[in-house]
Each structure stands twice: as C-alpha cells, then as structure tokens.
Design an enzyme around this catalytic site. Structure first.
Site, PDB file in Angstrom:
ATOM      1  N   GLU A   1      -6.593  -0.029  -5.344  1.00 27.10           N
ATOM      2  CA  GLU A   1      -7.959  -0.566  -5.502  1.00 27.10           C
ATOM      3  C   GLU A   1      -8.735  -0.710  -4.408  1.00 27.10           C
ATOM      4  OE1 GLU A   1      -5.590  -1.044  -9.087  1.00 27.10           O
ATOM      5  OE2 GLU A   1      -5.436  -1.815  -6.769  1.00 27.10           O
TER       6      GLU A   1
ATOM      7  N   PRO B   1      10.775   1.139  -5.466  1.00 26.49           N
ATOM      8  CA  PRO B   1      10.245   0.686  -6.816  1.00 26.49           C
ATOM      9  C   PRO B   1       8.870   0.187  -6.647  1.00 26.49           C
ATOM     10  CG  PRO B   1      12.014  -0.624  -5.646  1.00 26.49           C
ATOM     11  CD  PRO B   1      12.011   0.637  -5.005  1.00 26.49           C
ATOM     12  N   ARG B   2       8.234   0.167  -7.782  1.00 27.06           N
ATOM     13  CA  ARG B   2       6.868  -0.427  -7.641  1.00 27.06           C
ATOM     14  C   ARG B   2       6.801  -1.959  -7.332  1.00 27.06           C
ATOM     15  NH1 ARG B   2       1.594   0.781  -6.995  1.00 27.06           N
ATOM     16  NH2 ARG B   2       0.199  -0.656  -8.212  1.00 27.06           N
TER      17      ARG B   2
ATOM     18  N   GLY C   1       3.549  -1.819   0.997  1.00 29.31           N
ATOM     19  CA  GLY C   1       2.602  -1.048   1.679  1.00 29.31           C
ATOM     20  C   GLY C   1       3.122  -0.100   2.484  1.00 29.31           C
ATOM     21  N   GLU C   2       4.189   0.677   2.265  1.00 28.84           N
ATOM     22  CA  GLU C   2       4.912   1.597   3.046  1.00 28.84           C
ATOM     23  C   GLU C   2       4.993   3.235   2.080  1.00 28.84           C
ATOM     24  OE1 GLU C   2       7.365   0.330   6.441  1.00 28.84           O
ATOM     25  OE2 GLU C   2       8.558   0.160   4.557  1.00 28.84           O
TER      26      GLU C   2
ATOM     27  N   ASN D   1      -1.617   6.311  -9.684  1.00 28.54           N
ATOM     28  CA  ASN D   1      -2.697   6.935  -8.902  1.00 28.54           C
ATOM     29  C   ASN D   1      -2.201   8.143  -8.057  1.00 28.54           C
ATOM     30  OD1 ASN D   1      -4.751   7.928  -7.695  1.00 28.54           O
ATOM     31  ND2 ASN D   1      -4.815   6.317  -6.090  1.00 28.54           N
TER      32      ASN D   1
ATOM     33  N   GLU E   1      -3.907   9.458  -3.768  1.00 31.01           N
ATOM     34  CA  GLU E   1      -3.449   9.343  -2.544  1.00 31.01           C
ATOM     35  C   GLU E   1      -2.204  10.180  -1.981  1.00 31.01           C
ATOM     36  OE1 GLU E   1      -2.276   5.193  -2.209  1.00 31.01           O
ATOM     37  OE2 GLU E   1      -4.345   4.526  -2.018  1.00 31.01           O
TER      38      GLU E   1
END
Length: 415
Positions: free
Chosen positions: A55, A266-267, A305-306, A331, A334
């Site tokens: 987002e 993993p998320r 964040g990687e 999504n 990206e």
C-alpha cells in the site's frame, strides 16, 4: 467508541508483545497513542494512510504527482507496520526537496482518546485511506471535525463485503460518511456502493503504477556471489498450510534439478521457525543472519521488507496465500515489474483484478504436482517464461500513470 476505550489495557499489552517480536520500535511507541515530538507544519496538510509495504509503494507516485501540482502542500503519511515505515524512509532519502514536505508517523490505535490526541495535534485538511484500511473510530472522529475522507485503491473482497454487511447493525454507517471512493475495480465499486458509499468511481489499481520493491545492492551482490550459478525458486509471502505443499513440490524436483535452491519467504516472519520444523535437516534462517550454503536446498527468508532482494535472486516465483482456502492472494505487480516469471494458486480473490490484468502471463497452480512441473519447465526452458515476464512488465508500463481525474478529486477534498 466505547469498545475502543474498553480495549485500551489490552492494546497496551499487545504493543509490548509486538515490541518483543520486533513489530514495533520502542522510541516510537507513543505514536500508537497519538503522541509525537514533531511539530505540525503550516498550511495544507494532506494525511495519507497505508497499511504496509504494498500500500505504501502504491501511494508514492500519487504523492509525487500531488506535490508537483501543489509546491507548498505538506504530506503526513501513516503506516501500520515497520516495513511500511521503512519504505517511506527510503523514499524520503531519494526524494530531494520533497522529503522536507513529508512526515511519517505510525497510525494510532483506534481508541477515542488516542485518535483525538492525534487529530488535535495534526489537524489534517483531509484523509486518504488505501485499500481496505477502514478504521471506524478514526472515520467517525474525522466526520465530527468535518475532515473529508476518501479511499484510494478501494478494495473489498466478497468475503469482506459479507462481513461488513453482517455487522451493519452493530457499527455506525461509516460507508455513508466517505466523501468519495476510488475503487480499483468494478466489483469492489459495487461492494462499496452496496454498503452505502455514495460517490464511487473506478480509476484502476494504483499498485500497477507502483515502483518495484527496493533492494540493498551490496546485499544482492553478496548473495549472488554466494549462490553462484544455482537455479533459484522463490515461494513468496506464504501462509500457513502452503509450505507443506511447496516442500512436496520441491521434493519431486530433487532428481531433475538436484542443485535447486528454494527460498521460502513467509508473509509473517514469525513463522520461520515453524517452517523449519517441517524439514529433516536444519535450514538456514535469514532472521539468524544465515545465508544458504552450497549444500542447503532450502533457505527460510524470515525477514521483513526484503522481498525486493529475494525476487531479484530468483529465476521464478510463486505468490502465496493462494493455494489453501480461503486464501486471497497477494499483489503480482511488484514482481512483474522485475520481470520475474510468476505463478499463483486458485484462491486469489483479494487481487483478482490484478491477476485478470495479467491474464495468460501468470501460471495457474492447483497442486504440488502443478508447482513442480511449472518450476521444472521454467528452469529447463526459461525463454518462453522470460518472454511472458517481459510482456507483463510491458503491459504495466503501457498503463496510464496516476489519473488526472483522481488528482482532481483529491484536490476537491483539500479546498
């Protein structure tokens, strides 16, 4: 709201638990209670809220376009996660003079006292929420102060729409209080309208215009050197129940691609240790600072964040939260911008418009056999899949940037 007040003690305890798990920053915990050490800038202050990484990425082109239109406008960006905050920090580092007009805060929890404290200090001219980030207490507080509220890239899956519909007698009519809703697709628009939103328009998915995920280039070069020429498959943003399916697929490939390295990201990074228990051998964990050695077939990338790093290491990637019902997907835009051949499972309704936009360019996966066959085909005959990945990126590049009509709508809120 009375419920928010009643939950205050529990929320304080939850903040401490999140802090221990690395999901909060100690020096910034007061922001979760609406406190800040920063001063409010003079003039128009537009507040934009984005939950997390995807987002946040999606609103950056929008902010740039608005800043160009209005050279003196200030922007307050709130996120719910540390990874979202890091995206804002990275953007500011590259934004030049615009960075002087950007302020980041963590969004306060939806408690009347904390929300009131936040709004008393910042006094935003308008609020723009993204996707499905609908905070009832904040919406009601903004309405009482005549702060207009819009929703960008508005998303409501069928499951979420049914949940809101069932709760319609228990919560205030917040959808009627929205000044406008810019839905990402026609189905989302219909869901918002059915719940009472009055001004609903469609401008497409902002995530299609978002930049590719960032990466630490030094780390990328180091890992590429360490991995060498080994083929790399990435299972991105996996959820509970999917890892077992992925591991079965990988086991089927051991004979045909014996040197395959699989990265499981993993998320929720806290699941890294749990995934490790599914393996006979002890895999390296990114959270422990471990990188894959020459004999490691699995690397668990349990960090925040990687994904930009892991996507750039992979020859192909599977997008998780899509193999096990109810799922919802993630999504695809990206990784598509990075020209990574992509696959997804059948349960991706949360991002159905995005996958429809890339129809024929993302491989459909139903089972471990499908996944094994797809990885095998990409690794042994990569050119057709690279062509599809290039077509996906070209399709996104051909899309219009931030629509001028959307910028006009936002401008009308700030009058």
């Amino acid at each position: 709201m009375a419920l928010g007040t009643a939950l205050m003690p529990g929320l304080r305890a939850m903040m401490l638990i999140r802090l221990r798990r690395g999901k909060e920053r100690l020096e910034r915990l007061p922001e979760r209670r609406g406190r800040t050490k920063l001063a409010r800038p003079e003039g128009t202050l537009l507040w934009l809220h984005a939950a997390s990484v995807g987002e946040t990425h999606s609103i950056l082109p929008l902010i740039e376009a608005l800043a160009e239109r209005h050279p003196t406008r200030q922007f307050l960006i709130t996120t719910a996660t540390i990874s979202g905050a890091d995206i804002v920090t990275g953007f500011c580092a590259q934004a030049g003079e615009l960075s002087n007009r950007l302020i980041h805060q963590f969004i306060p929890y939806d408690v009347p006292l904390w929300t009131r404290r936040f709004l008393d200090h910042w006094r935003p001219s308008a609020l723009l929420l993204t996707d499905s980030e609908l905070w009832p207490g904040i919406l009601l507080a903004c309405t009482r102060r005549a702060i207009p509220v819009g929703v960008l890239n508005a998303r409501l899956s069928t499951r979420s729409w049914k949940r809101w519909h069932q709760m319609r007698r228990l919560v205030p009519p917040i959808f009627k209080r929205l000044d406008f809703v810019a839905a990402r697709g026609e189905q989302d628009a219909a869901h918002f309208a059915a719940l009472g939103a009055r001004d609903v328009v469609c401008y497409g998915d902002l995530k299609a215009n978002a930049p590719p995920p960032s990466v630490n280039m030094d780390e990328l070069r180091s890992l590429r050197a360490q991995i060498g020429t080994r083929p790399v498959f990435l299972a991105a943003s996996t959820h509970s129940g999917e890892d077992e399916i992925i591991l079965r697929a990988i086991a089927k490939l051991r004979l045909s691609i014996p040197d395959l390295l699989t990265i499981i990201a993993p998320r929720h990074p806290v699941r890294g240790a749990q995934i490790a228990t599914l393996l006979d051998s002890k895999p390296p964990l990114r959270s422990k600072g471990a990188a894959p050695g020459p004999t490691d077939s699995i690397w668990i990338a349990d960090s925040l964040g990687e994904l930009g790093l892991f996507y750039r290491l992979a020859q192909c990637a599977f997008i998780g939260n899509s193999l096990v019902a109810p799922g919802g997907g993630h999504n695809p835009f990206e990784p598509a911008r990075l020209e990574v051949p992509l696959a997804t499972g059948p349960f991706c309704d949360n991002f159905r418009p995005a996958f429809e936009q890339l129809t024929g360019l993302v491989a459909p996966i139903q089972s471990d056999n499908d996944l094994a066959d797809w990885i095998d085909s990409v690794m042994k005959d990569p050119m057709p899949w690279r062509a599809r990945a290039q077509q996906a990126r070209a399709k996104l590049q051909s899309e219009e940037g931030v629509p001028a009509a959307l910028l006009d709508r936002i401008d009308a809120l700030c009058v």
